[in-house]
Design an enzyme around this catalytic site. Structure first.
Site, mmCIF file in Angstrom:
data_model
loop_
_atom_site.group_PDB
_atom_site.id
_atom_site.type_symbol
_atom_site.label_atom_id
_atom_site.label_comp_id
_atom_site.label_asym_id
_atom_site.label_seq_id
_atom_site.Cartn_x
_atom_site.Cartn_y
_atom_site.Cartn_z
ATOM 1 N N ARG A 18 -2.744 -2.063 -3.865
ATOM 2 C CA ARG A 18 -3.925 -1.089 -3.273
ATOM 3 C C ARG A 18 -3.577 -0.220 -3.981
ATOM 4 N NH1 ARG A 18 -5.079 3.442 0.468
ATOM 5 N NH2 ARG A 18 -6.525 3.821 0.289
ATOM 6 N N HIS A 77 -17.868 2.173 7.439
ATOM 7 C CA HIS A 77 -16.405 2.296 7.149
ATOM 8 C C HIS A 77 -16.256 3.812 8.221
ATOM 9 C CE1 HIS A 77 -12.451 1.257 6.170
ATOM 10 N NE2 HIS A 77 -11.922 2.549 6.695
ATOM 11 N N ASN A 123 1.108 -0.553 -0.282
ATOM 12 C CA ASN A 123 -0.046 -0.428 -0.251
ATOM 13 C C ASN A 123 0.787 1.269 0.012
ATOM 14 O OD1 ASN A 123 -2.010 1.726 0.812
ATOM 15 N ND2 ASN A 123 -2.981 1.402 2.033
ATOM 16 N N ASN A 144 -10.995 8.499 10.248
ATOM 17 C CA ASN A 144 -10.452 9.370 9.499
ATOM 18 C C ASN A 144 -11.509 9.454 8.055
ATOM 19 O OD1 ASN A 144 -9.200 11.553 10.459
ATOM 20 N ND2 ASN A 144 -7.541 11.174 8.957
ATOM 21 N N GLY A 145 -10.865 8.668 7.172
ATOM 22 C CA GLY A 145 -11.753 8.962 6.795
ATOM 23 C C GLY A 145 -13.378 7.741 7.149
ATOM 24 N N LYS A 180 3.307 1.013 3.185
ATOM 25 C CA LYS A 180 2.857 0.399 4.272
ATOM 26 C C LYS A 180 2.768 -1.357 3.254
ATOM 27 C CE LYS A 180 -0.687 2.119 5.717
ATOM 28 N NZ LYS A 180 -2.118 2.802 6.309
ATOM 29 N N ARG A 182 -12.261 16.383 6.428
ATOM 30 C CA ARG A 182 -12.731 16.141 5.058
ATOM 31 C C ARG A 182 -14.430 16.696 5.390
ATOM 32 N NH1 ARG A 182 -11.404 11.159 2.227
ATOM 33 N NH2 ARG A 182 -9.996 10.373 3.532
ATOM 34 N N HIS A 236 -13.293 3.325 -0.914
ATOM 35 C CA HIS A 236 -12.541 2.101 0.213
ATOM 36 C C HIS A 236 -13.421 0.588 -0.111
ATOM 37 C CE1 HIS A 236 -12.924 6.008 4.070
ATOM 38 N NE2 HIS A 236 -11.742 5.466 3.455
ATOM 39 N N ILE A 259 -13.058 4.069 13.941
ATOM 40 C CA ILE A 259 -14.665 4.612 14.828
ATOM 41 C C ILE A 259 -15.507 4.187 15.064
ATOM 42 C CG2 ILE A 259 -15.954 6.138 15.545
ATOM 43 C CD1 ILE A 259 -14.155 8.425 13.514
ATOM 44 N N GLU A 319 -8.154 -4.218 4.851
ATOM 45 C CA GLU A 319 -7.623 -4.187 3.532
ATOM 46 C C GLU A 319 -6.550 -5.611 3.395
ATOM 47 O OE1 GLU A 319 -8.590 -0.538 4.890
ATOM 48 O OE2 GLU A 319 -9.546 -0.034 2.859
HETATM 49 P P1 AMP Z 1 -8.607 4.959 10.420
HETATM 50 O O1 AMP Z 1 -8.633 6.196 9.881
HETATM 51 O O2 AMP Z 1 -10.131 3.958 10.452
HETATM 52 O O3 AMP Z 1 -7.465 4.347 11.768
HETATM 53 O O4 AMP Z 1 -9.717 5.715 12.134
HETATM 54 C C1 AMP Z 1 -8.527 6.266 12.646
HETATM 55 C C2 AMP Z 1 -9.938 7.148 13.937
HETATM 56 O O5 AMP Z 1 -10.302 6.306 14.800
HETATM 57 C C3 AMP Z 1 -9.470 8.666 14.776
HETATM 58 O O6 AMP Z 1 -10.645 9.669 14.298
HETATM 59 C C4 AMP Z 1 -9.631 8.051 16.036
HETATM 60 O O7 AMP Z 1 -9.502 8.638 16.961
HETATM 61 C C5 AMP Z 1 -10.560 6.617 16.379
HETATM 62 N N1 AMP Z 1 -10.184 5.744 17.340
HETATM 63 C C6 AMP Z 1 -9.115 4.871 17.429
HETATM 64 N N2 AMP Z 1 -9.182 4.133 18.677
HETATM 65 C C7 AMP Z 1 -10.519 4.820 19.092
HETATM 66 C C8 AMP Z 1 -11.000 4.946 20.251
HETATM 67 N N3 AMP Z 1 -10.911 3.410 21.326
HETATM 68 N N4 AMP Z 1 -12.262 5.065 20.866
HETATM 69 C C9 AMP Z 1 -12.273 5.981 19.657
HETATM 70 N N5 AMP Z 1 -12.147 6.314 18.657
HETATM 71 C C10 AMP Z 1 -10.895 5.610 18.443
#
Ligand code: AMP
Length: 398
Positions: free
Chosen positions: A90, A208, A7, A211-212, A14, A241, A180, A332, A384
């Site tokens: 990816r 999903h 990736n 962050n995105g 990665k 975003r 995604h 999240i 993924e």
């Molecule tokens: P990702 O892009 O899938 O890695 O997700 C990142 C998001 O997940 C960030 O906004 C993090 O704050 C949130 N996140 C990760 N762990 C937790 C947690 N234990 N509780 C709440 N949000 C989380």
């Protein structure tokens, strides 16, 4: 059989080496600051680690560092390239050209490059990485490309068209492509397994949320609609975003503040969403902590995102004339019980009943609805890399 999953971004790479006999990860790692300085952190499944800073002017040096880590370092996991059966990459944007994964050829590389105009941050970097990967591993190991967009290629025109003059679709290919897709594909497949039903017989909504963020409606076993659009900016608010908004708001801001299209792009992609509204952070945990401490803008950001997620789910229930299962994934989706409870409580009209004890879970696969719930609700950690490895295996086995 071992498959190497890549990736690559413009300054990062990665990777995972996956043993497809039992779908276990043998090693994973990350090269960072490619083109600037260069660093690799590599971890074998048994916990052995290899970390070093080493110059990586291009992706070629990054791949050389990965090869060293996998074959020679104190955390080595293979003896030679011969053990790698295929490499899966990816790719973010496959446009309308790529309806599924395929083997890398010169023509495929050229097409991914041409689609760069629609994913300037990603596709050019993917092309550089594929070329460097071929240079490093030679052309005897088959390489496969797996697109974030291809799962969404089944959307009907009524879902993917924008109500703009038709010429922009014909001349510039402006339409919804989604993103995604690998994650939505993986999670919706998992829902069917957990439901013990054929995916074709289920109406599924996959959320999903990381962050995105994106939400997808899966009907008759395929994607019927998805929230991300021409680019991953569309849909609902994310870390940085904005998601969908009235384009007139943007032309108004641009005129008032004398901003260019590029400025607007930066504002919507990098300075908006949870960060823009809260002024605290793009990270859900930081914003939640600030809201808890009484920060009103942080509370507003959280309320807005939850409300928008709920509206998308509701619209896809309407679009599919019902729903059998809803799945949460992403940082999240997998870790925020409060968000899931909010969504489920507000789907009470659909007969949704949440199991509050099960919903306390974080980061593991579990059903969080009660046995008598009208809709099954799941938390399903996405994977993924494994989805890319499976697709890669399927393509080379054809
Ligand atoms: P990702 O892009 O899938 O890695 O997700 C990142 C998001 O997940 C960030 O906004 C993090 O704050 C949130 N996140 C990760 N762990 C937790 C947690 N234990 N509780 C709440 N949000 C989380």
């Amino acid at each position: 059989m071992k498959i190497f999953v890549v990736n690559a971004g413009s300054s990062s790479l990665k990777y995972q080496l996956i043993d497809m006999d039992n779908e276990s990860v043998l090693a994973k790692g990350l090269c960072e600051r490619i083109g600037v300085t260069g660093a690799i952190s590599h971890k074998a499944a048994d916990g052995r680690e290899y970390k070093t800073e080493t110059p990586m002017p291009t992706h070629s040096e990054a791949f050389a560092a990965v090869v060293y880590a996998m074959m020679k370092s104190e955390a080595k996991v293979i003896d030679s390239f011969d053990e790698i059966s295929a490499i899966g990459h990816r790719i973010v944007q496959g446009g309308a050209i790529f309806k599924g994964s395929c083997l890398v050829t010169d023509k495929v590389i050229e097409q991914i490059s041409e689609l760069g105009a629609m994913a300037p941050l990603h596709n050019p970097a993917h092309v550089i990485a594929i070329k460097a990967c071929i240079k490093t591993f030679g052309d005897k190991i088959p390489q496969v490309v797996v697109f974030d967009t291809s799962f969404h290629q089944t959307m009907p025109p009524k879902a993917y068209m924008y109500a703009l003059p038709y010429e922009y679709y014909e001349r510039l290919a402006v339409r919804k492509y989604g993103a995604h897709g690998t994650s939505h594909h993986f999670v919706s497949d998992r829902v069917a397994v957990l439901e013990n039903k054929d995916k074709k017989d289920l109406k599924i909504i996959t959320c999903h949320l990381g962050n995105g963020c994106s939400i997808t409606a899966v009907k008759d076993g395929v994607c019927a609609d998805t929230s991300m659009g021409f680019t991953p900016l569309d849909g609902f608010m994310m870390g940085t975003r904005s998601g969908s908004l009235d384009p007139s708001a943007l032309t108004y801001i641009a005129e008032k503040d004398n901003l260019s299209a590029a400025d607007i792009n930066t504002i919507c992609n990098k300075k908006s969403g949870m960060l823009g509204v809260s002024g605290v952070s793009n990270d859900n945990r930081d914003v939640a902590a600030a809201a808890e401490a009484g920060n009103k803008r942080a509370r507003l950001a959280i309320d807005m995102q939850r409300y928008q997620i709920l509206k998308f789910i509701g619209s896809y229930i309407a679009a599919m004339n019902g729903v059998d299962a809803i799945a949460f994934t992403g940082g999240i989706g997998e870790n925020d019980p409060e968000l899931r409870e909010y969504v489920c409580e507000n789907l009470g009209y659909m007969g949704v009943k949440i199991d509050k004890e099960a919903n306390k879970c974080r980061g593991k696969e579990i059903k969080i609805s009660t046995e008598d719930s009208g809709v099954d609700i799941f938390v399903i950690p996405t994977n993924e890399e494994l989805a890319i490895a499976r697709d890669t295996l399927a393509i080379i086995s054809k």
